[in-house]
Design an enzyme around this catalytic site. Sequence first.
Site, PDB file in Angstrom:
ATOM      1  N   SER A   1       0.802  -0.979   0.203  1.00  0.00           N
ATOM      2  CA  SER A   1      -0.204  -0.085  -0.652  1.00  0.00           C
ATOM      3  C   SER A   1       0.628   1.207  -0.389  1.00  0.00           C
ATOM      4  O   SER A   1       0.536   1.767  -0.642  1.00  0.00           O
ATOM      5  CB  SER A   1      -0.870   0.325   1.104  1.00  0.00           C
ATOM      6  OG  SER A   1      -2.194  -1.028   1.147  1.00  0.00           O
TER       7      SER A   1
ATOM      8  N   ARG B   1       1.925   4.407  -3.082  1.00  0.00           N
ATOM      9  CA  ARG B   1       1.226   5.591  -2.980  1.00  0.00           C
ATOM     10  C   ARG B   1       2.641   6.438  -2.718  1.00  0.00           C
ATOM     11  O   ARG B   1       2.816   7.895  -3.069  1.00  0.00           O
ATOM     12  CB  ARG B   1       0.536   5.714  -1.124  1.00  0.00           C
ATOM     13  CG  ARG B   1      -0.539   5.737  -1.075  1.00  0.00           C
ATOM     14  CD  ARG B   1      -0.816   4.792   0.249  1.00  0.00           C
ATOM     15  NE  ARG B   1      -2.532   5.029   0.363  1.00  0.00           N
ATOM     16  CZ  ARG B   1      -3.233   4.373   0.252  1.00  0.00           C
ATOM     17  NH1 ARG B   1      -2.564   2.544  -0.490  1.00  0.00           N
ATOM     18  NH2 ARG B   1      -4.307   3.589   0.143  1.00  0.00           N
TER      19      ARG B   1
ATOM     20  N   GLY C   1      -5.668  -3.851  -7.458  1.00  0.00           N
ATOM     21  CA  GLY C   1      -7.075  -2.811  -7.383  1.00  0.00           C
ATOM     22  C   GLY C   1      -6.322  -1.099  -6.941  1.00  0.00           C
ATOM     23  O   GLY C   1      -6.715  -0.068  -7.182  1.00  0.00           O
TER      24      GLY C   1
ATOM     25  N   GLN D   1      -9.118   1.779  -0.336  1.00  0.00           N
ATOM     26  CA  GLN D   1      -8.899   2.516  -1.638  1.00  0.00           C
ATOM     27  C   GLN D   1     -10.541   2.887  -1.993  1.00  0.00           C
ATOM     28  O   GLN D   1      -9.798   4.500  -3.041  1.00  0.00           O
ATOM     29  CB  GLN D   1      -9.455   1.594  -2.481  1.00  0.00           C
ATOM     30  CG  GLN D   1      -8.284   0.314  -2.264  1.00  0.00           C
ATOM     31  CD  GLN D   1      -8.001  -0.466  -3.201  1.00  0.00           C
ATOM     32  OE1 GLN D   1      -9.098  -1.759  -3.537  1.00  0.00           O
ATOM     33  NE2 GLN D   1      -7.115  -1.734  -3.378  1.00  0.00           N
TER      34      GLN D   1
ATOM     35  N   ASP E   1      -6.901  -8.271   4.758  1.00  0.00           N
ATOM     36  CA  ASP E   1      -5.993  -8.907   3.590  1.00  0.00           C
ATOM     37  C   ASP E   1      -5.357 -10.113   4.241  1.00  0.00           C
ATOM     38  O   ASP E   1      -4.790 -11.076   3.443  1.00  0.00           O
ATOM     39  CB  ASP E   1      -5.145  -8.368   3.501  1.00  0.00           C
ATOM     40  CG  ASP E   1      -5.432  -7.266   2.034  1.00  0.00           C
ATOM     41  OD1 ASP E   1      -6.331  -6.834   1.277  1.00  0.00           O
ATOM     42  OD2 ASP E   1      -4.989  -5.505   1.421  1.00  0.00           O
TER      43      ASP E   1
ATOM     44  N   LYS F   1     -12.196  -9.195  -3.341  1.00  0.00           N
ATOM     45  CA  LYS F   1     -10.852  -8.853  -3.843  1.00  0.00           C
ATOM     46  C   LYS F   1     -10.047  -9.367  -4.716  1.00  0.00           C
ATOM     47  O   LYS F   1     -10.725  -9.880  -6.065  1.00  0.00           O
ATOM     48  CB  LYS F   1      -9.868  -9.527  -2.118  1.00  0.00           C
ATOM     49  CG  LYS F   1     -10.817  -8.463  -1.230  1.00  0.00           C
ATOM     50  CD  LYS F   1      -9.793  -7.816  -1.433  1.00  0.00           C
ATOM     51  CE  LYS F   1     -10.548  -6.782   0.111  1.00  0.00           C
ATOM     52  NZ  LYS F   1      -9.928  -5.452  -0.564  1.00  0.00           N
TER      53      LYS F   1
ATOM     54  N   ARG G   1     -12.178 -14.632  -1.866  1.00  0.00           N
ATOM     55  CA  ARG G   1     -11.159 -15.005  -0.795  1.00  0.00           C
ATOM     56  C   ARG G   1     -12.139 -15.706   0.298  1.00  0.00           C
ATOM     57  O   ARG G   1     -11.738 -17.416   0.563  1.00  0.00           O
ATOM     58  CB  ARG G   1     -10.206 -14.312  -0.278  1.00  0.00           C
ATOM     59  CG  ARG G   1      -9.605 -13.797  -1.450  1.00  0.00           C
ATOM     60  CD  ARG G   1      -8.268 -12.556  -0.247  1.00  0.00           C
ATOM     61  NE  ARG G   1      -7.528 -12.566  -1.344  1.00  0.00           N
ATOM     62  CZ  ARG G   1      -7.026 -11.351  -0.749  1.00  0.00           C
ATOM     63  NH1 ARG G   1      -6.872 -10.426   0.272  1.00  0.00           N
ATOM     64  NH2 ARG G   1      -5.809 -10.766  -2.310  1.00  0.00           N
TER      65      ARG G   1
ATOM     66  N   ARG H   1      -2.529 -14.178  -1.800  1.00  0.00           N
ATOM     67  CA  ARG H   1      -2.378 -14.375  -0.290  1.00  0.00           C
ATOM     68  C   ARG H   1      -3.055 -16.029  -0.349  1.00  0.00           C
ATOM     69  O   ARG H   1      -3.226 -16.229   0.280  1.00  0.00           O
ATOM     70  CB  ARG H   1      -3.855 -12.972   0.507  1.00  0.00           C
ATOM     71  CG  ARG H   1      -2.739 -11.979  -0.090  1.00  0.00           C
ATOM     72  CD  ARG H   1      -3.443 -10.701   0.905  1.00  0.00           C
ATOM     73  NE  ARG H   1      -2.348  -9.914   0.591  1.00  0.00           N
ATOM     74  CZ  ARG H   1      -1.783  -8.699   0.680  1.00  0.00           C
ATOM     75  NH1 ARG H   1      -1.177  -9.940   1.186  1.00  0.00           N
ATOM     76  NH2 ARG H   1      -1.536  -7.583   0.119  1.00  0.00           N
TER      77      ARG H   1
HETATM   78  C1  S3P Z   1      -5.547  -1.018   0.169  1.00  0.00           C
HETATM   79  C2  S3P Z   1      -7.170  -1.188   0.435  1.00  0.00           C
HETATM   80  C3  S3P Z   1      -7.555  -2.585   0.560  1.00  0.00           C
HETATM   81  C4  S3P Z   1      -6.709  -3.775   0.523  1.00  0.00           C
HETATM   82  C5  S3P Z   1      -5.532  -3.677  -0.237  1.00  0.00           C
HETATM   83  C6  S3P Z   1      -4.737  -3.007  -0.463  1.00  0.00           C
HETATM   84  C7  S3P Z   1      -5.223  -0.324  -0.067  1.00  0.00           C
HETATM   85  O1  S3P Z   1      -8.814  -2.945   0.180  1.00  0.00           O
HETATM   86  O2  S3P Z   1      -7.598  -4.933   0.510  1.00  0.00           O
HETATM   87  O3  S3P Z   1      -4.820  -4.460  -0.964  1.00  0.00           O
HETATM   88  O4  S3P Z   1      -3.887   0.358  -0.350  1.00  0.00           O
HETATM   89  O5  S3P Z   1      -5.261   1.118  -0.043  1.00  0.00           O
HETATM   90  P1  S3P Z   1      -9.647  -2.251  -0.172  1.00  0.00           P
HETATM   91  O6  S3P Z   1      -9.700  -0.498   0.386  1.00  0.00           O
HETATM   92  O7  S3P Z   1     -10.995  -2.351  -1.041  1.00  0.00           O
HETATM   93  O8  S3P Z   1     -10.961  -3.025   1.136  1.00  0.00           O
END
Ligand code: S3P
Length: 449
Positions: free
Chosen positions: A33, A37, A105, A180, A326, A353, A357, A398
């Site tokens: 994450s 960023r 995603g 997200q 996660d 996801k 999952r 995962r």
């Molecule tokens: C993430 C947010 C999560 C997580 C993903 C990373 C992020 O997703 O499952 O692996 O970096 O903001 P969601 O926001 O869809 O829950």
Amino acid sequence: MTQTASSTSTGRTFLLEPATALSGTVRVPGDKSMSHRSIMFGGIAHGVTEVQGFLEGEDSLHTLEAFQAMGVRIERGGAGEVTLYGQGVEALSAPTAPIYLGNSGTGMRLLTGLLAGMNIPATLTGDDSLTGRPMRRIVDPLSRMGASILTADNGTPPLIIQKAGSLNGIEYTCPMASAQVKSAVLLAGLHASGTTTVHEPAITRDHTERMLRGFGVEVEVDGLTASIRGGQSLTATSLTVPGDISSSAFFLVGASMTPGSKLVLTGVGMNPSRTGVIDILRLMGANIRISNERLTGGEPVADLEVEGTRLKGIHVPEELVSLAIDEFPALFVAAAAAEGETIVTGAEELRVKETDRIQVMADGLRALGGDISDTPDGAIIRGKRLTGGTADSCGDHRTAMSFSMASLICDGPITVLDCDNVNTSFPGFVQIAGDAGLHITESRGAAGA
Ligand code: S3P
């Protein structure tokens, strides 16, 4: 949601002989994450941003390539070192070809918010898994801000971001707990008029808010509400990405559930919005000691010492679900090892996801001799020794790594199919897991077909 390639895959296959314990010291790769960023923010900042500990996994590298495609000069040094020569938002150019974000995603949703806010037209696409994932959850709020984004008929990618003029800040109540979605709206708000506010139903990871502050942006947070004032620009900074607690989770589970294990994980990111896996394992009786706590670039980091024991089943408190979202594939394996029944509820987000999952873990654990019933928002798992067999990860990193840890509670060998995507988040997993005590090898092609 449609699954990615399944048992017909000819990709990477993990082969595991039963193992008994994990030991030694493990350092997992950088946080995914934060790595995404660091590129997005360094790419739009003014000045030189130096990143250490960047995750050189496929997901974050796709984000890096996306910014290169928009004209940002980015250099990669030694392991995990990235230098971005940001010249501000004005210097970005619209990509001339569709941006491919692979399995990610996070890459797609955050980039959509950022580009919509900057009014940069682009087409975003990805692999079979990503092009089956729901995007209306970001397109709806961004459209309310004035963005023009096309999706496929069922609200999935590709996403076509069209020029739409400047956006207006909104106040948005997010229907699901999603960092997200929160981040996509806040990043659009960074270049919108007025203030953009997001209310969340539960705590989600706050790396966007923390890292933006590191780049000199004011972000206000009050409980479950985050606000950003439009028109702020980012100033380059240097940052160190800690080890990914989500990658650590496989080892935390593996060591926690096997008496005789003694494992140390160093330099793990301990952002309180991510540590649910430790809380849940401790409720199951795990021995996890946190030491050497420190702060790195606005994020808490620590070493974790784990001693194996016999875990016990619990009803996982729902308030911990978004803090460990996660880590459920790994936690399902911990539950399969635990004495008694573990109940997971309130975790329906797991179904959207990289794969569904809940389904993939239930099918895989059953194939390995486990006793698990899936429910719409979770599962009921009754602990018992596994027999072994073939588990299909369905192309989900995962689930693949979680099934590998199941070899610690299994009497026979395990084959895990379709493991190519482990490289999205954890390059080097086979080596590191083998060094820690798994009897893991890999093959390509026929064995997994
Ligand atoms: C993430 C947010 C999560 C997580 C993903 C990373 C992020 O997703 O499952 O692996 O970096 O903001 P969601 O926001 O869809 O829950």
